[in-house]
Motif scaffolding. Structure first.
Motif, PDB file in Angstrom:
ATOM      1  N   GLU A  79       0.950  -1.241   0.055  1.00  0.00           N
ATOM      2  CA  GLU A  79       0.116  -0.012   0.120  1.00  0.00           C
ATOM      3  C   GLU A  79       0.919   1.131  -0.069  1.00  0.00           C
ATOM      4  N   GLN A  80       1.819   1.270   0.939  1.00  0.00           N
ATOM      5  CA  GLN A  80       2.840   2.551   0.686  1.00  0.00           C
ATOM      6  C   GLN A  80       3.438   2.549  -0.673  1.00  0.00           C
ATOM      7  N   LEU A  81       3.834   1.191  -1.078  1.00  0.00           N
ATOM      8  CA  LEU A  81       4.589   1.441  -2.453  1.00  0.00           C
ATOM      9  C   LEU A  81       3.717   2.287  -3.691  1.00  0.00           C
ATOM     10  N   GLU A  82       2.527   1.725  -3.435  1.00  0.00           N
ATOM     11  CA  GLU A  82       1.377   2.132  -4.547  1.00  0.00           C
ATOM     12  C   GLU A  82       1.271   3.572  -4.195  1.00  0.00           C
ATOM     13  N   ASN A  83       0.881   3.769  -3.081  1.00  0.00           N
ATOM     14  CA  ASN A  83       0.316   5.085  -2.812  1.00  0.00           C
ATOM     15  C   ASN A  83       1.301   6.256  -2.699  1.00  0.00           C
ATOM     16  N   LEU A  84       2.712   5.878  -1.997  1.00  0.00           N
ATOM     17  CA  LEU A  84       3.439   6.957  -1.722  1.00  0.00           C
ATOM     18  C   LEU A  84       4.687   7.132  -2.882  1.00  0.00           C
ATOM     19  N   TYR A  85       5.350   5.787  -3.009  1.00  0.00           N
ATOM     20  CA  TYR A  85       6.687   5.795  -3.570  1.00  0.00           C
ATOM     21  C   TYR A  85       6.687   5.674  -5.013  1.00  0.00           C
ATOM     22  N   LEU A  86       5.798   4.919  -5.300  1.00  0.00           N
ATOM     23  CA  LEU A  86       5.712   4.164  -6.882  1.00  0.00           C
ATOM     24  C   LEU A  86       5.216   5.504  -7.934  1.00  0.00           C
ATOM     25  N   PRO A  87       4.239   6.287  -7.295  1.00  0.00           N
ATOM     26  CA  PRO A  87       3.600   7.407  -8.164  1.00  0.00           C
ATOM     27  C   PRO A  87       4.809   8.458  -8.422  1.00  0.00           C
ATOM     28  N   ARG A  88       5.651   8.462  -7.536  1.00  0.00           N
ATOM     29  CA  ARG A  88       6.852   9.449  -7.891  1.00  0.00           C
ATOM     30  C   ARG A  88       7.837   9.069  -8.980  1.00  0.00           C
ATOM     31  N   VAL A  89       7.881   7.832  -9.120  1.00  0.00           N
ATOM     32  CA  VAL A  89       8.878   7.230 -10.362  1.00  0.00           C
ATOM     33  C   VAL A  89       8.224   6.382 -11.201  1.00  0.00           C
ATOM     34  N   SER A  90       6.989   6.814 -11.285  1.00  0.00           N
ATOM     35  CA  SER A  90       5.940   5.710 -12.202  1.00  0.00           C
ATOM     36  C   SER A  90       6.544   5.380 -13.531  1.00  0.00           C
ATOM     37  N   ILE A 133       7.413  -2.695 -13.856  1.00  0.00           N
ATOM     38  CA  ILE A 133       7.672  -4.248 -13.503  1.00  0.00           C
ATOM     39  C   ILE A 133       7.285  -4.427 -12.258  1.00  0.00           C
ATOM     40  N   MET A 134       7.406  -3.581 -11.273  1.00  0.00           N
ATOM     41  CA  MET A 134       7.092  -3.571  -9.818  1.00  0.00           C
ATOM     42  C   MET A 134       5.604  -3.548  -9.740  1.00  0.00           C
ATOM     43  N   MET A 135       4.961  -2.551 -10.289  1.00  0.00           N
ATOM     44  CA  MET A 135       3.337  -2.255 -10.533  1.00  0.00           C
ATOM     45  C   MET A 135       2.872  -3.813 -11.115  1.00  0.00           C
TER      46      MET A 135
END
Length: 771
Positions: free
Chosen positions: A129-140, A147-149
């Motif tokens: 949830e942290q990855l999707e909502n906080l970290y990944l949107p910054r470097v999507s 690949i992570m998504m």
């Protein structure tokens, strides 16, 4: 002016003077032009001098601009170099920022892999949830993030499958343990009820007080149960009190709920859980075919149901949203309908009274246990009340026959009492109080008939009979009081009311009997408060209690009185119609008899004697009966005059009819029933009176002139009614006065009638068009 005066040589002199004036003006114009011409020439000369200087200035400006452009080329080159350097610096800064954003993403993804490897699924979901909502949107925008998504949904599905497998194992476990959980809960409820009853007896508390256990109360009552064991055999072994948590591990539900909630599929999980539990509920609610043969069959059936709902109650209180109160209520209502249907069917096969009693006790414990967990069980007690209601229905049928016998045997006459002993016997059966009657000497008569104390005693006997079953339900005194009042209300509002209604409609019940029935119902209504006191004395519940029901005798006996009053009005009108039917008017008589008709005098004498019987009735009833009779008599007489089959009426018949109406008015003015104000009763005949006065006086001019005015003397005479009666008189005159055309007075009268008929027809037609 002299030119127009035509003086000699005036025109020539005028023209000469005009030419001289023109020459003067021309000279002045020439002088002005010569003066300004010199200035114009000077301006042109100045412009020619400036042109050479302007040429020089233009050359200088062009040269200055060229030299300035050559000097700025080096500055422009330096500026472009600075711009390129700053762009490079900004790009370097951007790259550093992006790398700083990517590092936490890689660290969190590494942490996720580690959590999955050690089966910390809930923590892994939080990391996702942290990855999707906080970290990944910054470097999507980077490929490794894509690949992570793509891998995250696969990891979630893996976690969901594992948690669902645990949930299925849990559902299978609680299905096996439901009967034991339910048996434990019911045993706790029964022990607590037994212990509470013992304490109530020691403290002289009413035995019938109802104890409903709450879920928390069952857990808190362990110390009280321990105290109870001191009254039992010391060698008796008691099992440790277990709860649902002790028998079933609920952790798989918690984990699965948390996982699905984090995944955003909480609703899917809730629907699945509820669907599976509904299926299990249907299995639990299916009874065994031989369940009704033994108490153990019912016990196992109840234990499984209680265990099922104890688990649901626990889930309701320890989870948020998985099970809602609405859901449990719906599930319970579905189960309750099935339980009631099963018990109603199987209990009908029970022929052993002990088995029925055990079943009733099981139902009470079952209901108390589930009520302690917050489930409504009123319908279960209603099921017990069905047996009681059947008992009451039998009582009602029996008492209906008793009431009918009492009414049939009654003579509908006041009760005669010859001495004090007889008087005390009557008032010992019926609470009668009348200070005025007490002052009278013996012998005397009580206003009600013999059926009143008998009915009152039978109602008390019914209350005793109903109490026998109500006490066996082990209800509180308040509830027993309410049961008795409801049963008594049924007796009064249905059985007794029906018997009274049927009695009133019987053909052999005359006006005298109806009057006595009204008096009887009045006294029975007054006695209802004594019946309430009687019930309160039995149950020891004060009538001042807020929830104490009231007896509906007031409405029952009021309805019976209204029916009797209506029957009185109907029978009076029927009797009036019988007298009217024997009326034998000679509608062609030339002169009246000079006295009222015999049938009418008999009718008036009948009404006088009848209204004398009404002296014991309430004033309004007697007045209403009298007014109703007079209005019906007036309407019947009016219909007699306007009968379509009656084609001709002579003035002699009108005079005779007028004498009869006068007798009616005299009867009305004699105040046959006291209480009328002024000439209120005489107004019942006002329509007839104004109509007859119009024909007796033959005052058509006044009627036609004042028609439609509020002050009209014949305001109550309708034009159509007057026209109908006048046409009948007209036809009668034509037939009886064959030689009327040879007599002037008769011709004038006939002509007047025809004129009035035409005017009345125009009035009637005008009224119909207006309408």
């Amino acid at each position: 002016r002299s030119v127009y005066d035509d003086q000699p040589n005036a025109h020539q002199k005028f023209m000469e003077k005009l030419d001289a004036c023109i020459r003067n003006h021309d000279r002045e114009i020439e002088k002005m032009c010569n003066f300004h011409h010199q200035g114009f020439v000077d301006a042109i000369t100045e412009l020619l001098k400036v042109r050479a200087d302007a040429e020089k200035l233009k050359v200088q400006v062009t040269d200055t601009n060229r030299r300035l452009q050559d000097a700025g080329k080096e500055v422009i080159a330096q500026t472009e170099e600075i711009i390129r350097c700053r762009v490079q610096q900004r790009n370097i800064t951007t790259v550093v920022e992006k790398l700083q954003l990517c590092l936490p993403v890689l660290e969190m993804y590494s942490k996720l892999k580690e959590q999955m490897s050690v089966k910390r699924y809930y923590s892994a979901l939080k990391t996702m949830e942290q990855l999707e909502n906080l970290y990944l949107p910054r470097v999507s925008q980077y490929r490794f993030c894509q690949i992570m998504m793509e891998n995250l949904p696969k990891l979630r599905e893996e976690i969901k499958e594992i948690s669902m497998s645990d949930l299925k194992d849990f559902l299978e476990s609680i299905r096996k343990h439901s009967d034991r959980i339910g048996e434990t809960a019911m045993k706790q409820a029964q022990q607590q009820k037994t212990f509470s009853t013992a304490l109530q007896k020691q403290n002289n508390v009413n035995y019938g007080r109802n104890m409903h256990l709450g879920r928390n109360r069952i857990l808190e009552s362990k110390n009280e149960i321990t105290l109870k064991r001191t009254f039992e055999d010391e060698d008796e072994h008691e099992e440790e009190v277990l709860t649902a948590q002790d028998l079933v591990d609920f952790s798989p539900v918690y984990r699965c709920l948390h996982i699905y909630s984090v995944l955003g599929d909480g609703e899917i999980f809730e629907n699945y859980y509820r669907k599976q539990r509904r299926k299990q509920a249907r299995l639990v609610l299916q009874p065994q075919s031989s369940m009704h043969e033994t108490v153990e069959g019912y016990r196992r059936y109840f234990s499984q149901i209680v265990g099922f709902f104890v688990v649901e109650d626990h889930i309701l209180h320890v989870t948020q949203g998985l099970v809602t109160r609405t859901y449990t209520d719906e599930l319970w209502n579905m189960a309750l309908s099935k339980i009631i249907a099963v018990l109603r069917t199987h209990s009908s096969y029970c022929s052993d009274p002990d088995l029925v009693l055990e079943l009733k006790n099981l139902i009470v414990v079952f209901a108390d246990t589930l009520q302690g967990y917050g489930f409504p069980v009123n319908r279960l007690f209603d099921l017990l009340f069905e047996i009681r209601d059947q008992y009451n229905e039998t009582l009602l049928k029996k008492w209906s026959g008793l009431f009918r016998d009492i009414f049939e045997a009654d003579n509908y006459s006041p009760i005669p009492v010859a001495n004090e002993e007889e008087y005390r016997i009557v008032i010992s059966k019926f609470p009668f109080q009348d200070p005025e009657l007490d002052k009278q000497s013996f012998p005397k008569k009580l206003p009600m008939s013999q059926s009143v104390p008998q009915i009152y005693m039978q109602v008390k006997e019914f209350i005793y009979a109903s109490l026998k079953f109500s006490e066996s339900l082990h209800r509180s005194s308040t509830e027993i009081d309410d049961m008795l009042r409801k049963s008594t209300n049924l007796l009064l509002t249905r059985t007794l009311s029906s018997c009274l209604q049927n009695l009133i409609k019987k053909p052999h019940i005359g006006l005298t009997e109806l009057v006595q029935i009204i008096i009887n119902t009045t006294h029975l209504e007054q006695a209802c408060k004594y019946l309430e006191d009687f019930i309160s004395n039995i149950t020891n519940i004060s009538q001042l209690t807020v929830h104490t029901a009231r007896l509906y005798g007031l409405s029952t006996f009021k309805d019976a009185r209204h029916a009797a009053e209506g029957e009185i009005y109907t029978k009076l009108n029927q009797k009036i119609d019988e007298f009217i039917q024997i009326a034998d008017y000679d509608w062609t008589m030339s002169e009246s008899d000079g006295r009222a008709s015999g049938y009418l005098m008999d009718l008036i004498n009948f009404l006088r004697s009848t209204f004398q019987v009404f002296t014991h009735l309430p004033g309004k009833v007697a007045q209403t009966a009298c007014m109703s009779a007079c209005q019906h008599l007036s309407m019947s007489l009016m219909q007699m005059l306007l009968d379509s089959e009656l084609k001709q009426i002579s003035m002699g018949a009108i005079q005779q009819f007028n004498l009869d109406v006068i007798q009616c008015e005299l009867f009305a003015s004699s105040e046959p029933v006291p209480g009328f104000q002024g000439d209120t009763l005489q107004l019942a005949f006002i329509d007839l009176r104004q109509l007859l006065d119009l024909f007796m006086v033959w005052d058509w001019s006044t009627y036609l002139a004042d028609y439609g005015q509020a002050t009209s003397k014949y305001l109550r005479v309708n034009p159509s009614t007057a026209l109908t009666l006048l046409e009948k008189i007209k036809d009668s005159n034509k037939k009886n006065n064959i030689f009327a055309q040879f007599r002037k007075n008769d011709r004038d009268k006939q002509k007047l009638i025809e004129t009035v008929v035409k005017q009345l027809r125009s009035l009637v037609n005008g009224m119909s068009q207006h309408t």
